[in-house]
Design an enzyme around this catalytic site. Structure first.
Site, PDB file in Angstrom:
ATOM      1  N   ASP A  12      -5.878  12.082   2.126  1.00 28.14           N
ATOM      2  CA  ASP A  12      -5.347  10.751   1.799  1.00 28.14           C
ATOM      3  C   ASP A  12      -4.674  10.248   3.080  1.00 28.14           C
ATOM      4  O   ASP A  12      -4.323  11.033   3.970  1.00 28.14           O
ATOM      5  CB  ASP A  12      -4.335  10.910   0.659  1.00 28.14           C
ATOM      6  CG  ASP A  12      -3.426   9.713   0.507  1.00 28.14           C
ATOM      7  OD1 ASP A  12      -3.952   8.599   0.360  1.00 28.14           O
ATOM      8  OD2 ASP A  12      -2.200   9.888   0.557  1.00 28.14           O
ATOM      9  N   ASP A  14      -2.114   7.032   3.363  1.00 29.31           N
ATOM     10  CA  ASP A  14      -0.725   6.534   3.241  1.00 29.31           C
ATOM     11  C   ASP A  14       0.173   7.529   2.524  1.00 29.31           C
ATOM     12  O   ASP A  14      -0.075   7.895   1.392  1.00 29.31           O
ATOM     13  CB  ASP A  14      -0.728   5.190   2.505  1.00 29.31           C
ATOM     14  CG  ASP A  14      -1.386   4.105   3.338  1.00 29.31           C
ATOM     15  OD1 ASP A  14      -2.331   3.470   2.842  1.00 29.31           O
ATOM     16  OD2 ASP A  14      -0.998   3.932   4.501  1.00 29.31           O
ATOM     17  N   GLY A  55      -3.184  -2.702  -2.197  1.00 30.32           N
ATOM     18  CA  GLY A  55      -2.269  -3.808  -1.888  1.00 30.32           C
ATOM     19  C   GLY A  55      -2.549  -5.057  -2.700  1.00 30.32           C
ATOM     20  O   GLY A  55      -1.627  -5.702  -3.223  1.00 30.32           O
ATOM     21  N   LYS A  56      -3.854  -5.395  -2.850  1.00 28.75           N
ATOM     22  CA  LYS A  56      -4.185  -6.613  -3.616  1.00 28.75           C
ATOM     23  C   LYS A  56      -3.803  -6.441  -5.088  1.00 28.75           C
ATOM     24  O   LYS A  56      -3.234  -7.334  -5.720  1.00 28.75           O
ATOM     25  CB  LYS A  56      -5.670  -6.949  -3.471  1.00 28.75           C
ATOM     26  CG  LYS A  56      -6.020  -7.535  -2.112  1.00 28.75           C
ATOM     27  CD  LYS A  56      -7.436  -8.048  -2.078  1.00 28.75           C
ATOM     28  CE  LYS A  56      -8.407  -6.898  -1.973  1.00 28.75           C
ATOM     29  NZ  LYS A  56      -9.810  -7.353  -1.741  1.00 28.75           N
ATOM     30  N   HIS A  86      -2.948 -10.981   1.167  1.00 32.81           N
ATOM     31  CA  HIS A  86      -3.226  -9.611   1.627  1.00 32.81           C
ATOM     32  C   HIS A  86      -3.780  -9.609   3.055  1.00 32.81           C
ATOM     33  O   HIS A  86      -3.475  -8.710   3.840  1.00 32.81           O
ATOM     34  CB  HIS A  86      -4.187  -8.905   0.667  1.00 32.81           C
ATOM     35  CG  HIS A  86      -4.244  -7.430   0.888  1.00 32.81           C
ATOM     36  ND1 HIS A  86      -5.346  -6.784   1.378  1.00 32.81           N
ATOM     37  CD2 HIS A  86      -3.289  -6.474   0.722  1.00 32.81           C
ATOM     38  CE1 HIS A  86      -5.090  -5.499   1.507  1.00 32.81           C
ATOM     39  NE2 HIS A  86      -3.849  -5.274   1.114  1.00 32.81           N
ATOM     40  N   THR A 126      -9.075   7.280   0.868  1.00 31.84           N
ATOM     41  CA  THR A 126      -7.852   6.484   0.762  1.00 31.84           C
ATOM     42  C   THR A 126      -8.064   5.189  -0.023  1.00 31.84           C
ATOM     43  O   THR A 126      -9.197   4.709  -0.166  1.00 31.84           O
ATOM     44  CB  THR A 126      -7.336   6.101   2.159  1.00 31.84           C
ATOM     45  OG1 THR A 126      -6.181   5.267   2.039  1.00 31.84           O
ATOM     46  CG2 THR A 126      -8.393   5.355   2.948  1.00 31.84           C
ATOM     47  N   THR A 127      -6.969   4.665  -0.513  1.00 28.66           N
ATOM     48  CA  THR A 127      -6.967   3.386  -1.218  1.00 28.66           C
ATOM     49  C   THR A 127      -6.767   2.232  -0.239  1.00 28.66           C
ATOM     50  O   THR A 127      -6.979   1.085  -0.576  1.00 28.66           O
ATOM     51  CB  THR A 127      -5.798   3.384  -2.230  1.00 28.66           C
ATOM     52  OG1 THR A 127      -5.962   4.489  -3.109  1.00 28.66           O
ATOM     53  CG2 THR A 127      -5.743   2.118  -3.032  1.00 28.66           C
ATOM     54  N   ASP A 187      -0.128  12.617  -1.518  1.00 29.80           N
ATOM     55  CA  ASP A 187       1.349  12.473  -1.512  1.00 29.80           C
ATOM     56  C   ASP A 187       1.887  11.918  -2.814  1.00 29.80           C
ATOM     57  O   ASP A 187       3.104  11.864  -3.014  1.00 29.80           O
ATOM     58  CB  ASP A 187       1.770  11.520  -0.382  1.00 29.80           C
ATOM     59  CG  ASP A 187       1.365  10.077  -0.700  1.00 29.80           C
ATOM     60  OD1 ASP A 187       2.270   9.215  -0.781  1.00 29.80           O
ATOM     61  OD2 ASP A 187       0.173   9.836  -0.911  1.00 29.80           O
TER      62      ASP A 187
HETATM   63  C1  XBP Z   1      -1.815   3.861  -0.653  1.00 29.76           C
HETATM   64  C2  XBP Z   1      -2.023   2.541  -1.250  1.00 29.76           C
HETATM   65  C3  XBP Z   1      -2.330   1.375  -0.368  1.00 29.76           C
HETATM   66  C4  XBP Z   1      -1.154   1.100   0.575  1.00 29.76           C
HETATM   67  C5  XBP Z   1      -1.231  -0.313   1.128  1.00 29.76           C
HETATM   68  O1  XBP Z   1      -3.083   4.268  -0.191  1.00 29.76           O
HETATM   69  O2  XBP Z   1      -1.999   2.445  -2.476  1.00 29.76           O
HETATM   70  O3  XBP Z   1      -2.524   0.280  -1.217  1.00 29.76           O
HETATM   71  O4  XBP Z   1       0.068   1.205  -0.158  1.00 29.76           O
HETATM   72  O5  XBP Z   1      -2.461  -0.506   1.794  1.00 29.76           O
HETATM   73  P1  XBP Z   1      -3.431   5.870  -0.065  1.00 29.76           P
HETATM   74  P2  XBP Z   1      -3.375  -1.778   1.407  1.00 29.76           P
HETATM   75  O6  XBP Z   1      -4.551   6.109  -1.064  1.00 29.76           O
HETATM   76  O7  XBP Z   1      -3.840   6.055   1.363  1.00 29.76           O
HETATM   77  O8  XBP Z   1      -2.160   6.643  -0.414  1.00 29.76           O
HETATM   78  O9  XBP Z   1      -2.465  -2.987   1.401  1.00 29.76           O
HETATM   79  O10 XBP Z   1      -4.422  -1.823   2.487  1.00 29.76           O
HETATM   80  O11 XBP Z   1      -3.938  -1.468   0.045  1.00 29.76           O
HETATM   81 MG    MG Z   2      -1.061   8.206  -0.457  1.00 33.75          MG
END
Ligand code: XBP
Ligand code: MG
Length: 242
Positions: A12, A14, A55-56, A86, A126-127, A187
């Site tokens: 992952d 973030d 994020g969206k 966004h 990742t998201t 995480d």
């Molecule tokens: C975490 C998320 C993402 C970030 C923001 O992603 O949920 O939405 O918070 O990034 P991960 P965007 O799966 O890596 O933990 O605004 O590009 O969505």
């Molecule tokens: Mg994460």
């Protein structure tokens, strides 16, 4: 039954590879101001909003749940406005990362480099948006990062966001590997659900935004990867319940 050998690590982004969410939060707030909105996401509110992946999706959720005035807006116009906000946010986040606002978490670079040298395949699931991944990886690893992470599945390829397992299922499919041949690193509770939903043994390294989450089902929960070696990963993987 002899366990399958460990062949790949799926990370992952973030909160796992790097503590990015403080920078994301700053970027969201800059975008709201630039869009002329009087929204402000402080840390306690953002910690709650992080339960919505993407994020969206997070902006839409906040607008509908907190502001509540979206019913009067035609769906297409709402989606266009959320996209515009966004896009502003992603541009701010990219500048923040390029200016060095985000570092990899302790031990991550060393573990990635030693795993790569030992021939383990590395992927990202990742998201977040592709722009964000590239900015972070270029800043943290350099232009060769794409040789290290062979497969990247992200918001642009897996529209069903965590806890849906789509991003991990697509990663396994592209790697042509079985879940039992891999380890996932996450995480958050949403991330853990997505990874285990794809059958992946998962190591969780919580952070300040996710320390209170429920990590039942994790193979291990560690404060960080600072003291983790590839040998540790192989041992934990071999001992994982099948
Ligand atoms: C975490 C998320 C993402 C970030 C923001 O992603 O949920 O939405 O918070 O990034 P991960 P965007 O799966 O890596 O933990 O605004 O590009 O969505
Ligand atoms: Mg994460």
């Amino acid at each position: 039954m002899t366990p399958l050998p460990l062949r790949a690590l799926i990370f992952d982004v973030d909160g796992t590879l790097a503590d990015t969410e403080s920078a994301h939060r700053v970027a969201f707030n800059h975008a709201f101001a630039e869009a002329g909105l009087d929204w402000h996401w402080d840390e306690p509110l953002y910690t709650r909003l992080l339960e919505v992946s993407g994020g969206k999706e997070r902006i839409t959720h906040y607008w509908a749940e907190v502001c509540g005035d979206v019913k009067a807006i035609e769906a297409g116009a709402l989606a266009d406005t959320v996209q515009r906000i966004h896009d502003l946010k992603t541009a701010v986040y990219e500048r923040l990362v390029q200016d060095g606002a985000v570092q990899l978490r302790p031990g991550v670079l060393r573990l990635i480099e030693s795993a790569f040298k030992e021939g383990l395949r590395l992927a990202i699931a990742t998201t977040t948006s592709p722009v964000n991944i590239a900015a972070l990886m270029r800043s943290a690893i350099g232009p060769d990062w794409t040789h290290i992470f062979q497969i990247i599945e992200d918001a642009s390829t897996a529209p069903l966001k965590k806890p849906h397992p789509q991003v991990y299922l697509q990663t396994l499919n592209r790697m042509q590997l079985r879940a039992a041949e891999c380890l996932a690193f996450e995480d958050s509770a949403n991330g853990l659900k997505a990874a285990t939903g794809a059958g992946l043994p998962t190591i969780v390294t919580p952070n300040a935004f996710t320390a209170h989450h429920d990590f039942a089902g994790a193979l291990r929960v560690l404060p960080s990867l600072q003291d983790t070696t590839v040998a540790d990963l192989r041992a934990w993987h071999a001992a994982a319940p099948r």
